[in-house]
Design a protein around this motif. Structure first.
Motif, PDB file in Angstrom:
ATOM      1  N   THR A   1      -1.382  -3.071  -2.513  1.00  0.00           N
ATOM      2  CA  THR A   1      -1.230  -1.659  -2.892  1.00  0.00           C
ATOM      3  C   THR A   1      -2.515  -0.880  -2.647  1.00  0.00           C
ATOM      4  O   THR A   1      -2.492   0.209  -2.067  1.00  0.00           O
ATOM      5  N   ILE A   2      -3.623  -1.440  -3.081  1.00  0.00           N
ATOM      6  CA  ILE A   2      -4.917  -0.752  -2.901  1.00  0.00           C
ATOM      7  C   ILE A   2      -5.234  -0.600  -1.419  1.00  0.00           C
ATOM      8  O   ILE A   2      -5.655   0.469  -0.966  1.00  0.00           O
ATOM      9  N   SER A   3      -5.011  -1.657  -0.642  1.00  0.00           N
ATOM     10  CA  SER A   3      -5.304  -1.560   0.793  1.00  0.00           C
ATOM     11  C   SER A   3      -4.405  -0.523   1.458  1.00  0.00           C
ATOM     12  O   SER A   3      -4.865   0.251   2.300  1.00  0.00           O
TER      13      SER A   3
ATOM     14  N   ILE B   1      -3.818   4.674   4.218  1.00  0.00           N
ATOM     15  CA  ILE B   1      -3.122   5.938   4.503  1.00  0.00           C
ATOM     16  C   ILE B   1      -3.981   7.171   4.176  1.00  0.00           C
ATOM     17  O   ILE B   1      -3.753   8.250   4.731  1.00  0.00           O
ATOM     18  N   HIS B   2      -4.972   6.992   3.301  1.00  0.00           N
ATOM     19  CA  HIS B   2      -5.793   8.144   2.936  1.00  0.00           C
ATOM     20  C   HIS B   2      -7.086   8.278   3.741  1.00  0.00           C
ATOM     21  O   HIS B   2      -7.637   9.382   3.859  1.00  0.00           O
ATOM     22  N   TYR B   3      -7.582   7.143   4.269  1.00  0.00           N
ATOM     23  CA  TYR B   3      -8.881   7.202   4.946  1.00  0.00           C
ATOM     24  C   TYR B   3      -8.868   6.722   6.392  1.00  0.00           C
ATOM     25  O   TYR B   3      -9.726   7.116   7.164  1.00  0.00           O
TER      26      TYR B   3
ATOM     27  N   GLN C   1       1.518  -0.060   6.726  1.00  0.00           N
ATOM     28  CA  GLN C   1       2.483  -0.863   5.978  1.00  0.00           C
ATOM     29  C   GLN C   1       2.374  -2.335   6.371  1.00  0.00           C
ATOM     30  O   GLN C   1       2.329  -3.214   5.507  1.00  0.00           O
ATOM     31  N   LEU C   2       2.331  -2.600   7.661  1.00  0.00           N
ATOM     32  CA  LEU C   2       2.256  -3.987   8.128  1.00  0.00           C
ATOM     33  C   LEU C   2       0.931  -4.643   7.750  1.00  0.00           C
ATOM     34  O   LEU C   2       0.896  -5.822   7.387  1.00  0.00           O
ATOM     35  N   ILE C   3      -0.166  -3.891   7.827  1.00  0.00           N
ATOM     36  CA  ILE C   3      -1.473  -4.431   7.427  1.00  0.00           C
ATOM     37  C   ILE C   3      -1.470  -4.774   5.935  1.00  0.00           C
ATOM     38  O   ILE C   3      -1.944  -5.842   5.530  1.00  0.00           O
TER      39      ILE C   3
ATOM     40  N   LEU D   1      -1.935  -8.445   4.347  1.00  0.00           N
ATOM     41  CA  LEU D   1      -2.995  -8.715   3.376  1.00  0.00           C
ATOM     42  C   LEU D   1      -2.433  -9.275   2.079  1.00  0.00           C
ATOM     43  O   LEU D   1      -2.997 -10.200   1.488  1.00  0.00           O
ATOM     44  N   THR D   2      -1.301  -8.738   1.644  1.00  0.00           N
ATOM     45  CA  THR D   2      -0.653  -9.234   0.430  1.00  0.00           C
ATOM     46  C   THR D   2      -0.278 -10.705   0.588  1.00  0.00           C
ATOM     47  O   THR D   2      -0.522 -11.520  -0.310  1.00  0.00           O
TER      48      THR D   2
END
Length: 109
Positions: free
Chosen positions: A97-99, A104-106, A72-74, A78-79
């Motif tokens: 959103t993409i990051s 969270i998935h990878y 979340q913080l990253i 980035l945003t």
């Protein structure tokens, strides 16, 4: 499960409400000067709403659980960086959103 007629009514109501909220300012102010308070609210509300959304999004970070809080913080960082660089809300939100989804998935599985 909603029936077809209920779905159509729901879409129509949402359309009328959306159209009305877009039309009301023009109907109220027309060609007149917009009051200072309305201009002030128009300038202050978007950043305030974004701040509230950020707090809402990280409220479940469970204090020091880095598996939840770190992505979340990253993504927020980035945003902010992309927005300061490009000054484009669509690109900024998309990058965040993409990051976040990739993290969270990878990364933080």
């Amino acid at each position: 499960m909603l029936s077809t007629s209920q779905l159509i009514i729901t879409i129509l109501v949402a359309s009328v409400v959306t159209f009305s909220t877009r039309l009301i300012p023009f109907a109220v102010f027309g060609k007149r000067e917009v009051p200072k308070i309305v201009k002030y609210l128009g300038n202050i509300m978007p950043p305030a709403i974004i701040g509230v959304l950020i707090i809402y999004c990280i409220k479940d970070g469970y204090a020091f659980d880095m598996k939840i809080l770190a992505p979340q913080l990253i993504a927020i960082a980035l945003t902010v960086i992309v927005h300061l660089w490009k000054r484009n809300i669509l690109i900024s939100i998309s990058a965040g959103t993409i990051s976040y989804m990739l993290l969270i998935h990878y990364v933080f599985v």
